[in-house]
Design an enzyme around this catalytic site. Structure first.
Site, short mmCIF file in Angstrom:
data_model
loop_
_atom_site.label_atom_id
_atom_site.label_comp_id
_atom_site.label_asym_id
_atom_site.label_seq_id
_atom_site.Cartn_x
_atom_site.Cartn_y
_atom_site.Cartn_z
N ARG A 106 0.87 -1.18 0.00
CA ARG A 106 0.00 0.00 0.00
C ARG A 106 0.91 1.23 0.00
O ARG A 106 1.65 1.45 0.97
CB ARG A 106 -0.91 0.02 1.23
CG ARG A 106 -1.83 1.25 1.30
CD ARG A 106 -2.68 1.18 2.55
NE ARG A 106 -3.46 2.39 2.76
CZ ARG A 106 -4.70 2.59 2.33
NH1 ARG A 106 -5.31 1.63 1.64
NH2 ARG A 106 -5.34 3.71 2.58
N ARG A 315 -14.54 -5.48 2.47
CA ARG A 315 -13.10 -5.46 2.22
C ARG A 315 -12.46 -6.73 2.78
O ARG A 315 -11.55 -7.32 2.17
CB ARG A 315 -12.45 -4.23 2.86
CG ARG A 315 -12.82 -2.89 2.28
CD ARG A 315 -12.32 -2.68 0.87
NE ARG A 315 -10.90 -2.92 0.69
CZ ARG A 315 -9.92 -2.09 1.08
NH1 ARG A 315 -10.21 -0.96 1.70
NH2 ARG A 315 -8.65 -2.38 0.85
#
Length: 330
Positions: A106, A315
């Site tokens: 990320r 998610r």
């Protein structure tokens, strides 16, 4: 059709066929049912993953860790690596690939994710870059499928706001892949990148969907879901004044939701959302610009149409599906 994603990286939804995305969604629904039923999982037993973070996170980190633990795996959170400082990206990737069965990244650059996948020798999963947010888009479509009550090919999703950011890019891609009708409702200055828009519009014509851009709020007409995101993405905080000027007319509020003409339309947001003054950023913007709400009104965010927390939960299930499909025992 048999689908085998073992050993594949998950960097952008452009790399996956409609059948492969459908497989991931079906697996997500199945894993969610098992989680809700309290059935313990073991599909990642003996697997170790590392979460490599350049940007802050709530949902992405927690979803990857919990998904891994749910299926019997082990997760390491790494936010202070030497990558790019005292050790090259290539060397870092080769080291982590020797320790771990999969790597989540990320950060800022999509190229970093691509390079990690090139050198690591194990699957790399994109938890967010400046261009793509594919795990988010999977969760978004999973939520739409749960709420719409009809096939995805009959659904219309309207994205309102900054239509050239990472979330909008991945939404446009997944909608084109699955034949979902996608409309970006945005100011002219924040349109999707021309090449991507052209490619996805052509793909949508093949899958039975539609990809288009509108600058007027009537573009949400007929939508089954209205989606928005923050006006200023991470790393662009110095552009608040400019973005407020461009995007304030595109705030998702009750009047805009009524323009859908669909009383069953749902509201989606990838979170975090600036819908009140209960954050430091919200209070700073209020002090500077007088706004109590930004991209979405508090009334819509807390309404019965809002599915943002279902979306956030999903998610977990979609990330679990990606890991199970690419490194799991199934």
């Amino acid at each position: 059709m048999h689908v085998n994603l073992k050993g594949r990286s998950f960097l952008t939804l452009k790399d996956f066929t409609p059948q492969e995305i459908r497989f991931l969604l079906d697996l997500s629904h199945d894993l969610k049912r098992k989680k809700r039923m309290g059935i313990p999982g073991d599909l990642l037993q003996g697997k170790n993953i590392v979460l490599l973070f350049e940007k802050t996170s709530t949902r992405t980190r927690c979803a990857f860790e919990t998904a891994c633990w749910d299926e019997g795996g082990n997760a390491t959170f790494l936010s202070n690596s030497q990558m790019g400082k005292k050790e090259s990206l290539e060397d870092t990737a080769r080291v982590l690939g020797r320790f771990y069965d999969g790597i989540e990244f990320r950060g800022f650059s999509q190229q970093t994710a691509e390079d990690l996948a090139r050198y690591a020798g194990v699957p790399v999963w994109n938890g967010l870059t400046d261009r793509c947010h594919p795990t988010q888009a999977l969760a978004d479509v999973m939520t739409l499928e749960e709420c719409a009550g009809k096939p995805l090919s009959q659904c219309k999703l309207a994205y309102v706001g900054d239509a050239r950011n990472n979330v909008a890019n991945s939404l446009m891609i997944i909608c084109a892949k699955l034949g979902i009708h996608y409309t970006a409702v945005c100011p002219p200055e924040l349109m999707p990148e021309a090449g991507l828009l052209e490619d996805m519009a052509a793909l949508a014509r093949q899958t039975g969907g539609e990809t288009k851009v509108r600058h007027d709020l009537a573009g949400v007409g007929g939508a089954d879901a209205v989606y928005t995101d923050v006006w200023v993405s991470m790393g662009e905080e110095d552009r608040f004044k400019e973005r407020i000027r461009m995007l304030q007319p595109y705030q998702v509020n009750s009047a805009l939701m009524e323009k859908t003409g669909n009383p069953k339309a749902i509201f989606l947001h990838c979170l975090p959302a600036f819908h009140d003054l209960n954050t430091e950023t919200g209070r700073e913007v209020h002090k500077e610009y007088g706004l109590k709400e930004m991209e979405v009104s508090d009334g819509v965010f807390r309404s019965s149409q809002s599915r943002v927390f279902d979306q956030a939960e999903n998610r977990l299930h979609t990330i679990k599906a990606v890991m199970v499909a690419t490194i799991g025992r199934q």
